[in-house]
Motif scaffolding. Structure first.
Motif, PDB file in Angstrom:
ATOM      1  N   CYS A 172       0.849  -1.190   0.000  1.00 10.35           N
ATOM      2  CA  CYS A 172       0.000   0.000   0.000  1.00 10.35           C
ATOM      3  C   CYS A 172       0.887   1.243   0.000  1.00 10.35           C
ATOM      4  CB  CYS A 172      -0.892  -0.016   1.237  1.00 10.35           C
ATOM      5  SG  CYS A 172      -1.818   1.514   1.452  1.00 10.35           S
ATOM      6  N   LEU A 180      -0.031   4.299   0.846  1.00  9.47           N
ATOM      7  CA  LEU A 180      -0.419   5.365   1.771  1.00  9.47           C
ATOM      8  C   LEU A 180       0.547   5.388   2.957  1.00  9.47           C
ATOM      9  CD1 LEU A 180      -4.306   5.165   1.718  1.00  9.47           C
ATOM     10  CD2 LEU A 180      -2.757   6.447   0.286  1.00  9.47           C
ATOM     11  N   CYS A 217       1.186   4.917   6.150  1.00  9.43           N
ATOM     12  CA  CYS A 217       0.516   4.297   7.289  1.00  9.43           C
ATOM     13  C   CYS A 217       1.406   3.189   7.851  1.00  9.43           C
ATOM     14  CB  CYS A 217      -0.814   3.742   6.782  1.00  9.43           C
ATOM     15  SG  CYS A 217      -1.552   2.482   7.795  1.00  9.43           S
ATOM     16  N   ASP A 270       0.868   0.287   9.038  1.00  9.71           N
ATOM     17  CA  ASP A 270       0.572  -1.119   8.759  1.00  9.71           C
ATOM     18  C   ASP A 270       1.303  -1.621   7.516  1.00  9.71           C
ATOM     19  OD1 ASP A 270      -1.072  -0.719  10.855  1.00  9.71           O
ATOM     20  OD2 ASP A 270      -2.814  -1.691   9.992  1.00  9.71           O
ATOM     21  N   ALA A 271       1.580  -0.714   6.575  1.00 17.65           N
ATOM     22  CA  ALA A 271       2.323  -1.070   5.350  1.00 17.65           C
ATOM     23  C   ALA A 271       1.812  -2.380   4.744  1.00 17.65           C
ATOM     24  CB  ALA A 271       3.819  -1.145   5.637  1.00 17.65           C
ATOM     25  N   CYS A 272       0.507  -2.453   4.522  1.00 18.03           N
ATOM     26  CA  CYS A 272      -0.124  -3.703   4.071  1.00 18.03           C
ATOM     27  C   CYS A 272       0.418  -4.179   2.727  1.00 18.03           C
ATOM     28  CB  CYS A 272      -1.627  -3.501   3.909  1.00 18.03           C
ATOM     29  SG  CYS A 272      -2.456  -3.237   5.465  1.00 18.03           S
ATOM     30  N   LEU A 294      -8.054  -4.947   3.326  1.00 16.85           N
ATOM     31  CA  LEU A 294      -7.469  -3.607   3.237  1.00 16.85           C
ATOM     32  C   LEU A 294      -8.454  -2.627   3.874  1.00 16.85           C
ATOM     33  CD1 LEU A 294      -6.140  -3.859  -0.412  1.00 16.85           C
ATOM     34  CD2 LEU A 294      -4.842  -4.109   1.699  1.00 16.85           C
ATOM     35  N   CYS A 295      -7.952  -1.506   4.332  1.00 15.83           N
ATOM     36  CA  CYS A 295      -8.821  -0.634   5.131  1.00 15.83           C
ATOM     37  C   CYS A 295      -9.641   0.307   4.252  1.00 15.83           C
ATOM     38  CB  CYS A 295      -7.984   0.165   6.116  1.00 15.83           C
ATOM     39  SG  CYS A 295      -7.112   1.507   5.335  1.00 15.83           S
ATOM     40  N   LEU A 342      -7.738   3.143   2.193  1.00  9.43           N
ATOM     41  CA  LEU A 342      -7.178   2.801   0.883  1.00  9.43           C
ATOM     42  C   LEU A 342      -8.298   2.715  -0.151  1.00  9.43           C
ATOM     43  CD1 LEU A 342      -4.795   2.013  -0.909  1.00  9.43           C
ATOM     44  CD2 LEU A 342      -5.293  -0.356  -0.382  1.00  9.43           C
ATOM     45  N   HIS A 373      -6.428  -2.779  11.464  1.00  6.35           N
ATOM     46  CA  HIS A 373      -6.025  -4.188  11.495  1.00  6.35           C
ATOM     47  C   HIS A 373      -5.773  -4.694  12.905  1.00  6.35           C
ATOM     48  CE1 HIS A 373      -4.991  -3.354   7.166  1.00  6.35           C
ATOM     49  NE2 HIS A 373      -5.925  -4.263   7.155  1.00  6.35           N
TER      50      HIS A 373
HETATM   51  S1  SF4 Z   1      -4.151  -0.035   6.877  1.00  5.00           S
HETATM   52 FE1  SF4 Z   1      -4.996   0.849   4.979  1.00  5.00          FE
HETATM   53  S2  SF4 Z   1      -3.763   2.694   4.574  1.00  5.00           S
HETATM   54 FE2  SF4 Z   1      -2.643   1.421   6.075  1.00  5.00          FE
HETATM   55  S3  SF4 Z   1      -1.230   0.201   4.849  1.00  5.00           S
HETATM   56 FE3  SF4 Z   1      -3.107  -1.046   5.171  1.00  5.00          FE
HETATM   57  S4  SF4 Z   1      -4.419  -0.614   3.408  1.00  5.00           S
HETATM   58 FE4  SF4 Z   1      -2.829   0.987   3.462  1.00  5.00          FE
END
Ligand code: SF4
Length: 356
Positions: free
Chosen positions: A6, A8, A10, A12-14, A39-40, A43, A156
């Motif tokens: 991801c 963005l 953030c 969590d770096a998904c 995913l949140c 995103l 998450h």
């Molecule tokens: S929580 Fe959302 S914004 Fe954060 S890395 Fe995961 S998908 Fe991206």
């Protein structure tokens, strides 16, 4: 399918999987350790609701890529140029622009507008700021969510706190506060005093982990003396709680496996380092370090032990106090100084003096 992350800004770096045939179709990478297959909403909002910039623009006008690159190159030919990068860019590759500014003898920015104060407080106490692994949150019995709106900013983590006793400490009644077993609505800027009072009560009631303290914090009685310098009645009034609430909170956190999830807001003050140091001190007093299902989670140093190839020496200015007007050209990367620096009016006036 392309495996990537991801974009963005953030923690969590998904991990995400993008469908190259049907971009922008993306799904969570099931192999990623923390995204739990989802995913949140942030995103999803950015993917589908925000308009996308597909062509370069100069002063709002669409131009060719060649013209945009020429304009950037010309603006960097001046003597005083600054690269100001926002706080919180976790991807190391985003720092590659440092190398450009080193080559052209420019100035870069240092420090943090995000978690720097809390980080300093943790390092002052622990000596190092490590990230608390989410698996430890899953092993806790009680989760204290301190100034953190996790349903939005760390969604998450919701899976990890399922079935736990939840305490929320926050001046705002966030969605997670509505689901808490105990919600403490404290006054803004009172977190330091709340942590001190809790530590004092823990020791007063003989709930401290003496064995742990004698091994790792043998000077703890000096700290206890410090907590006794404050008048209980006046401080509880300042925090906005009474003795009954203190008792309920202590009952929930004493002799349990407790994890504290601390947000950034509690430390966004000039004395914010002391807030994290005080919360750490409370956890130390309870012996909540080095044990399964215990600990204090704040934004840790994600580059700990990493030899960063984009770390450069040279001219640097502090992010929080940058005088943009000192530079003929300012390049802003991944941040909005008007919104995130102190004194927005001053920042706007400073930016007007330079080419941005
Ligand atoms: S929580 Fe959302 S914004 Fe954060 S890395 Fe995961 S998908 Fe991206």
């Amino acid at each position: 399918m392309i495996k990537t992350a991801c974009g963005l800004d953030c923690p969590d770096a998904c991990g995400i999987v993008a469908d190259s045939e049907h971009f922008p179709k993306v799904v969570a990478d099931p192999a990623h350790p923390t995204n739990n297959g989802a995913l949140c909403s942030l995103l999803n909002k950015h993917m589908w609701e925000e308009s996308r910039i597909t062509k370069p623009r100069v002063n709002g006008e669409e131009v060719s890529l060649d013209k945009a690159l020429d304009d950037v190159a010309n603006s960097l030919k001046v003597e005083n140029k600054l690269l100001w990068r926002g706080s919180g860019n976790f991807g190391v590759m985003q720092e590659i622009t440092n190398l450009l500014f080193k080559e052209i003898d420019g100035t870069t920015s240092k420090g943090s507008l995000c978690d720097g104060a809390g980080d300093a407080g943790i390092i002052a106490g622990r000596g190092i700021n490590r990230i608390l692994p989410p698996e430890q949150i899953a092993k806790a019995e009680v989760v204290v969510i301190w100034g953190k709106n996790i349903t939005v900013t760390a969604s998450h983590l919701m899976a990890y706190i399922e079935g736990k006793k939840i305490v929320v400490i926050d001046p705002i009644e966030t969605p997670i506060a509505k689901r808490a077993d105990l919600f403490i609505k404290n006054m803004p800027r009172s977190d330091f005093y709340l942590a001190l009072m809790l530590t004092r009560f823990v020791i007063m009631q003989d709930h401290e982990d003496r064995e742990f303290l004698e091994e790792f914090a043998p000077e703890y009685e000096d700290f206890y003396d410090f907590t006794r310098e404050f008048r209980i009645k006046a401080i509880l009034e300042y925090i906005g709680i009474d003795l009954g609430i203190m008792g309920e909170l202590l009952e929930l956190i004493v002799d349990k496996k407790v994890v504290f999830l601390v947000g950034n807001g509690v430390q966004k003050y000039s004395t914010g380092n002391f807030v994290l140091q005080a919360i750490d001190a409370l956890a130390v007093t309870l012996g909540h370090f080095g044990k399964e299902g215990c600990g204090v989670a704040f934004l840790g140093n994600s580059k700990l032990g990493f030899d960063n190839p984009f770390e450069i020496k040279g001219k640097k200015v502090q992010k929080a106090t940058t005088n943009f007007g000192d530079f003929q050209t300012v390049v802003i990367q991944g941040g909005n100084p008007v919104a995130s620096m102190p004194n927005s009016s001053r920042v706007i006036e400073e930016l007007k003096k330079s080419k941005t």
